[in-house]
Scaffold this active site. Structure first.
Site, PDB file in Angstrom:
ATOM      1  N   ALA A   8       0.787  -1.127   0.000  1.00 55.54           N
ATOM      2  CA  ALA A   8       0.000   0.000   0.000  1.00 55.54           C
ATOM      3  C   ALA A   8       0.819   1.173   0.000  1.00 55.54           C
ATOM      4  O   ALA A   8       0.861   1.931  -0.461  1.00 55.54           O
ATOM      5  CB  ALA A   8      -0.994   0.032   1.045  1.00 55.54           C
ATOM      6  N   SER A 103       8.002  -2.857  -4.994  1.00 58.97           N
ATOM      7  CA  SER A 103       9.072  -2.077  -4.359  1.00 58.97           C
ATOM      8  C   SER A 103       9.366  -2.549  -2.939  1.00 58.97           C
ATOM      9  O   SER A 103      10.244  -1.974  -2.274  1.00 58.97           O
ATOM     10  CB  SER A 103       8.683  -0.591  -4.315  1.00 58.97           C
ATOM     11  N   TYR A 104       8.680  -3.560  -2.445  1.00 55.00           N
ATOM     12  CA  TYR A 104       8.896  -4.024  -1.078  1.00 55.00           C
ATOM     13  C   TYR A 104      10.157  -4.865  -1.005  1.00 55.00           C
ATOM     14  O   TYR A 104      10.275  -5.910  -1.646  1.00 55.00           O
ATOM     15  CB  TYR A 104       7.701  -4.839  -0.579  1.00 55.00           C
ATOM     16  N   GLY A 105      11.081  -4.407  -0.185  1.00 61.33           N
ATOM     17  CA  GLY A 105      12.392  -5.028  -0.070  1.00 61.33           C
ATOM     18  C   GLY A 105      13.444  -3.959  -0.286  1.00 61.33           C
ATOM     19  O   GLY A 105      13.315  -3.124  -1.192  1.00 61.33           O
TER      20      GLY A 105
END
Length: 375
Positions: A8, A103-105
């Site tokens: 999110a 884009s998570y990481g």
């Protein structure tokens, strides 16, 4: 493995979820057992699932921002086995919505959240009989080099490759570029249309859109024959601003489901933190600013939790559910999953909701809004 998968905000430390640390309010060390352990029946029945466009999802999902994020959440690869336990426990208890993003990481771990979800799906304990059993909602970043609809579609294909599934449940535009690159925005919208038309996603959603921009994209997608199914935004007792409540009203009028990220304000609403016990990392800066003014709200949460035999986290999450949103609290331990599951199977009374909201209005500082949130 053919699976439809379906969370999110850009992964910026202080823009997407609130947290605090300056109040001397602490929960007892041994909170009541999670409701999941006490109920004889399921936490919710099949007819209590929530519609998100064509999808039927659990009343609560789980967010995976922490899965791969070393800077803010202290992720280490040694945590993967417990994260897999979290995933399996959630599925066992009927949770079928998992939110992630390309884009998570952090650093070389970019995309790690999607890779882990894909691995856990493949190695899932027990058969996944239907695409609705696991719905992955992923968000595609509006990076400045994604200038064409084709590049945005390729981002979707890359996510599918990391997840190793054939189709996403919800494909979401992570944030709007209207505030700083308005010409890019139309190309990203066209990318969502192409994903949907190509069958790469079962539903389309947005994240960090305000009410005005939400009306615009809803109208544009409708003109292209694509329904807008969801809008993900920071939504909690700590972010009860006029814009957030207006967005909820707009979503309701359009038939768009609101997905609430940061329902626990980055942890500030859990009762775990005070001035002498702040979280590690960048969150502590935000906690020092906001937590000292939360005495009234945390006291209210604690009082209701005690009366109902719940934890403060469960009460805060249940408030989101009672407001008609789908909360997606982040999880990185089995204990997080167990506690959050206790937010299901019951509802706050109208008087308790009013009591919480009155206390929230007294807070001198609200959660910092995501810097990418539009009007």
């Amino acid at each position: 493995m053919a699976l439809s998968a379906a969370k999110a905000a850009p992964a910026t430390p202080f823009s997407s979820q609130p947290h605090g640390g300056g109040v001397l309010l602490r929960r007892p060390p041994s909170p009541p057992p999670p409701a999941a352990a006490l109920r004889l029946g399921p936490l919710f029945w099949p007819w209590q699932k929530v519609k998100v466009g064509p999808l039927s999802v659990s009343p609560m999902g789980f967010g995976t921002w922490a899965w791969g994020n070393q800077l803010l959440w202290g992720y280490q690869e040694s945590m993967d086995s417990e994260l897999q336990e979290c995933f399996n426990l959630a599925l066992k208890n009927g949770i079928n919505l998992f939110d992630t993003a390309d884009s998570y990481g952090t650093g070389k771990l970019n995309g790690q959240s999607e890779r882990l979800l894909g691995k856990f799906i493949r190695e899932c304990q027990g058969p996944i009989k239907s695409p609705d059993d696991v719905i992955i909602a992923t968000k595609f970043a509006a990076y400045p080099w994604r200038l064409t609809s084709g590049q945005f579609v390729n981002a979707c294909k890359s996510s599918l490759e990391r997840l190793q599934i054939d189709r996403l449940g919800i494909g979401q535009l992570h944030w709007s570029t209207a505030n700083y690159a308005p010409l890019q925005e139309r190309a990203l919208w066209d990318g969502l249309v192409e994903m949907y038309d190509k069958g790469l996603v079962r539903a389309v959603g947005v994240s960090n859109y305000g009410p005005k921009q939400l009306l615009k994209i809803h109208s544009y997608l409708a003109s292209r024959g694509v329904p807008l199914s969801s809008a993900q935004v920071q939504f909690s007792l700590l972010s009860m601003g006029d814009e957030q409540m207006e967005l909820k009203t707009v979503c309701d009028s359009l038939g768009v489901r609101l997905i609430a990220y940061s329902p626990l304000g980055l942890g500030m609403l859990t009762g775990k933190y005070d001035a002498s016990n702040l979280p590690n990392g960048p969150r502590s800066v935000l906690f020092r600013q906001i937590l000292p003014g939360l005495e009234s709200l945390l006291s209210c949460l604690s009082g209701i939790a005690d009366r109902k035999g719940k934890t403060m986290s469960q009460v805060a999450i249940n408030w989101c559910i009672c407001k008609g949103a789908i909360p997606i609290p982040g999880v990185k331990t089995v204990r997080h999953v167990e506690d959050n599951l206790g937010a299901l199977g019951w509802r706050l009374s109208p008087d308790e909701i009013s009591e919480l909201e009155a206390a929230a209005m007294e807070c001198p500082k609200k959660m910092v809004q995501n810097i990418f949130q539009t009007a």
